[in-house]
Design an enzyme around this catalytic site. Structure first.
Site, PDB file in Angstrom:
ATOM      1  N   LEU A 108       0.805  -1.234   0.029  1.00 14.78           N
ATOM      2  CA  LEU A 108       0.079   0.168   0.037  1.00 14.78           C
ATOM      3  C   LEU A 108       0.804   1.458   0.277  1.00 14.78           C
ATOM      4  O   LEU A 108       0.381   2.323   0.574  1.00 14.78           O
ATOM      5  CB  LEU A 108      -1.109  -0.179   1.198  1.00 14.78           C
TER       6      LEU A 108
ATOM      7  N   ARG B 222      10.574  16.547 -21.393  1.00 16.49           N
ATOM      8  CA  ARG B 222      10.995  15.736 -20.173  1.00 16.49           C
ATOM      9  C   ARG B 222      12.081  14.765 -20.287  1.00 16.49           C
ATOM     10  O   ARG B 222      12.024  14.027 -21.347  1.00 16.49           O
ATOM     11  CB  ARG B 222       9.463  14.965 -19.668  1.00 16.49           C
TER      12      ARG B 222
ATOM     13  N   ASP C 273      12.608  10.635 -22.505  1.00 15.69           N
ATOM     14  CA  ASP C 273      11.316  10.385 -23.165  1.00 15.69           C
ATOM     15  C   ASP C 273      11.683  10.357 -24.981  1.00 15.69           C
ATOM     16  O   ASP C 273      12.247  11.015 -25.428  1.00 15.69           O
ATOM     17  CB  ASP C 273      10.396  11.776 -23.362  1.00 15.69           C
TER      18      ASP C 273
ATOM     19  N   GLY D 119      -0.601   1.876  -3.849  1.00 17.32           N
ATOM     20  CA  GLY D 119      -1.987   1.231  -4.225  1.00 17.32           C
ATOM     21  C   GLY D 119      -2.939   1.685  -3.217  1.00 17.32           C
ATOM     22  O   GLY D 119      -3.006   2.504  -2.114  1.00 17.32           O
TER      23      GLY D 119
ATOM     24  N   THR E 144       7.780  -3.390 -20.297  1.00 22.56           N
ATOM     25  CA  THR E 144       7.652  -2.168 -20.788  1.00 22.56           C
ATOM     26  C   THR E 144       8.227  -1.866 -22.288  1.00 22.56           C
ATOM     27  O   THR E 144       9.162  -2.398 -22.571  1.00 22.56           O
ATOM     28  CB  THR E 144       7.960  -0.824 -19.892  1.00 22.56           C
TER      29      THR E 144
ATOM     30  N   ALA F  99       4.252  -4.836  -9.163  1.00 22.99           N
ATOM     31  CA  ALA F  99       4.723  -3.864  -8.104  1.00 22.99           C
ATOM     32  C   ALA F  99       6.045  -3.066  -8.306  1.00 22.99           C
ATOM     33  O   ALA F  99       6.725  -3.128  -7.627  1.00 22.99           O
ATOM     34  CB  ALA F  99       4.777  -4.584  -6.555  1.00 22.99           C
TER      35      ALA F  99
ATOM     36  N   ARG G 283       2.761   8.140 -28.502  1.00 26.75           N
ATOM     37  CA  ARG G 283       2.358   6.874 -27.823  1.00 26.75           C
ATOM     38  C   ARG G 283       1.338   6.083 -28.386  1.00 26.75           C
ATOM     39  O   ARG G 283       0.243   6.581 -29.174  1.00 26.75           O
ATOM     40  CB  ARG G 283       2.368   7.088 -26.438  1.00 26.75           C
TER      41      ARG G 283
ATOM     42  N   HIS H 254       0.935  10.741 -15.365  1.00 25.60           N
ATOM     43  CA  HIS H 254       0.612  10.279 -16.569  1.00 25.60           C
ATOM     44  C   HIS H 254      -0.220  10.995 -17.266  1.00 25.60           C
ATOM     45  O   HIS H 254      -1.145  11.807 -16.899  1.00 25.60           O
ATOM     46  CB  HIS H 254      -0.256   8.764 -16.285  1.00 25.60           C
TER      47      HIS H 254
ATOM     48  N   TYR I 147      14.268   3.512 -15.639  1.00 23.88           N
ATOM     49  CA  TYR I 147      12.662   2.757 -15.489  1.00 23.88           C
ATOM     50  C   TYR I 147      13.185   1.775 -16.660  1.00 23.88           C
ATOM     51  O   TYR I 147      13.048   0.337 -16.095  1.00 23.88           O
ATOM     52  CB  TYR I 147      11.587   3.587 -15.689  1.00 23.88           C
TER      53      TYR I 147
HETATM   54  N1  UDP Z   1       3.443  14.297 -21.075  1.00 23.18           N
HETATM   55  C1  UDP Z   1       3.183  15.613 -21.158  1.00 23.18           C
HETATM   56  N2  UDP Z   1       2.552  16.196 -20.170  1.00 23.18           N
HETATM   57  C2  UDP Z   1       2.447  15.627 -19.020  1.00 23.18           C
HETATM   58  C3  UDP Z   1       2.556  14.302 -19.077  1.00 23.18           C
HETATM   59  C4  UDP Z   1       3.126  13.448 -19.814  1.00 23.18           C
HETATM   60  O1  UDP Z   1       3.464  16.256 -22.390  1.00 23.18           O
HETATM   61  O2  UDP Z   1       1.964  16.662 -18.105  1.00 23.18           O
HETATM   62  C5  UDP Z   1       3.990  13.361 -22.396  1.00 23.18           C
HETATM   63  C6  UDP Z   1       5.272  12.560 -22.046  1.00 23.18           C
HETATM   64  O3  UDP Z   1       6.412  13.414 -22.218  1.00 23.18           O
HETATM   65  C7  UDP Z   1       5.082  11.759 -22.856  1.00 23.18           C
HETATM   66  C8  UDP Z   1       3.437  11.288 -23.157  1.00 23.18           C
HETATM   67  O4  UDP Z   1       2.925  12.534 -22.680  1.00 23.18           O
HETATM   68  O5  UDP Z   1       5.438  11.899 -24.344  1.00 23.18           O
HETATM   69  C9  UDP Z   1       3.038  10.344 -22.190  1.00 23.18           C
HETATM   70  O6  UDP Z   1       3.322  10.301 -21.013  1.00 23.18           O
HETATM   71  P1  UDP Z   1       3.208   9.241 -19.803  1.00 23.18           P
HETATM   72  O7  UDP Z   1       4.100   9.722 -18.313  1.00 23.18           O
HETATM   73  O8  UDP Z   1       1.633   9.115 -19.600  1.00 23.18           O
HETATM   74  O9  UDP Z   1       3.633   7.869 -20.132  1.00 23.18           O
HETATM   75  P2  UDP Z   1       4.885   7.154 -20.851  1.00 23.18           P
HETATM   76  O10 UDP Z   1       5.148   7.330 -22.149  1.00 23.18           O
HETATM   77  O11 UDP Z   1       6.184   8.048 -19.798  1.00 23.18           O
HETATM   78  O12 UDP Z   1       5.031   5.788 -20.169  1.00 23.18           O
END
Ligand code: UDP
Length: 327
Positions: free
Chosen positions: A33, A280, A283, A36, A116, A73, A220, A188, A140
């Site tokens: 937890l 970010r 990415d 979660g 992933t 987890a 994505r 996300h 990650y």
């Molecule tokens: N993203 C964004 N603004 C946000 C959060 C995410 O532009 O506030 C973008 C992020 O850079 C990536 C996409 O949205 O290109 C999906 O990001 P997320 O964190 O949802 O999933 P990831 O692809 O990292 O698993």
């Protein structure tokens, strides 16, 4: 089958737990937890514990006569993993090693692992097939790939039968919109955009508008949580006959950050401020799946191939539960 759902109170784990129960299996949720929500799995047997605790994990596996483990987890934030790699190695690799040791001691050999698309790093060809080179560009992805390698060697020495499922972007809400994303803090894209649409945040930030994509924002492959979970059941079944499985799980269709924002605007009927900011770290520009291996070998089909119904399910969860789960 009696399945230990490690991280079963989280977003994907809770949807998996619900599906296992609906399909007549016996899920036992094992969760500390830390992330979660107990309220996400009201109907399941629940054990509060940590998969890094060898003795307690062995005891739990034996107590419930567990036949298979599904492992959800992990820490999952790319940006956080770049800032704090050691936390990711500890949780995602060291503790998973302990969990696998516990399974060995308890005589459990079936393991379904959340992997992933981040294991591929920045691939040059799309959509991504499973055989492409694995070159993660953030901790990650690297920690997930390290576990896949560990599983490969354990399966070679016949200590484990495993399925590694490489998720693209899991999203939406399952169980008719009642089990959705409630990460604290949220990172996300879809839940953040929805928060902006609900007036819970001032704006949504686009992380980077100078990527080599059609509109300059990252692309994505968004896959509905229930479609994702369905593949786990099929993979688990296939482990009766196979020792080593790995599949991409995605729709094969890419949406840019701007397209996702437009979809939330359409579904919600709300307008909100969009702010363009820097990239970010960590990415890759594009991640889209070739999931034909899962379709062919598992007989996997998806019910949500388009983004809009996925966003509708997420919108339902967030508007029905504006403060997330009650705990
Ligand atoms: N993203 C964004 N603004 C946000 C959060 C995410 O532009 O506030 C973008 C992020 O850079 C990536 C996409 O949205 O290109 C999906 O990001 P997320 O964190 O949802 O999933 P990831 O692809 O990292 O698993």
């Amino acid at each position: 089958m009696k399945v230990l759902v490690c991280g079963g109170a989280g977003y994907i784990g809770s949807n998996m737990t619900a599906l296992l129960a609906r399909e007549g299996h016996e899920p036992i949720v094992f969760d500390n937890l830390s992330k979660g929500h107990r309220a996400a799995v009201p109907e399941a047997e629940f054990v509060q514990g940590d998969f890094g605790d060898l003795d307690f994990t062995v005891e739990t596996l034996k107590k419930y006569d567990i036949e298979a483990v599904m492992h959800f987890a992990a820490f999952i934030e790319v940006g956080e993993s770049v800032a704090e790699p050691l936390r990711y190695y500890e949780n995602n690799v060291s503790k998973t090693r302990t969990l696998l040791e516990a399974m060995g001691k308890a005589g459990v050999d079936k393991f379904v692992f959340s992997s992933t698309a981040a294991v591929y790093g920045m691939p040059e060809t799309f959509p991504i097939t499973e055989d492409l080179v694995k070159a993660p560009i953030n901790p990650y992805g690297e920690t997930k790939w390290a576990v896949e390698r560990m599983l490969h060697f354990l399966s070679e020495s016949e200590q484990v039968r495993y399925a590694a499922l490489r998720y693209f972007n899991a999203c939406g809400a399952g169980s008719n919109g009642t089990r959705g994303e409630d990460h604290r803090p949220e990172s996300h894209l879809i839940p953040l955009i929805i928060q902006a649409a609900m007036g819970k945040r001032d704006n949504i930030k686009i992380f980077g508008t100078d990527y080599p994509t059609d509109d300059g924002t990252c692309v994505r492959d968004y896959i509905h949580i229930e479609d994702l979970c369905k593949a786990h059941l099929l993979a688990l079944k296939k482990l009766d006959a196979e020792r080593e499985l790995y599949y991409n799980l995605g729709n094969g269709k890419g949406y840019s950050v701007r397209q996702v924002i437009d979809t939330v605007k359409r579904v919600s009927g709300k307008d909100f401020t969009v702010v363009e900011t820097d990239r970010r770290p960590g990415d890759p520009p594009v991640l889209t799946a070739d999931a034909s291996k899962a379709h062919k070998e598992l007989g996997w089909t998806t019910d949500f191939p388009e983004l809009e119904p996925i966003v509708e399910s997420a919108w339902k969860f967030h508007t029905d539960n504006p403060n997330g789960y009650a705990d």
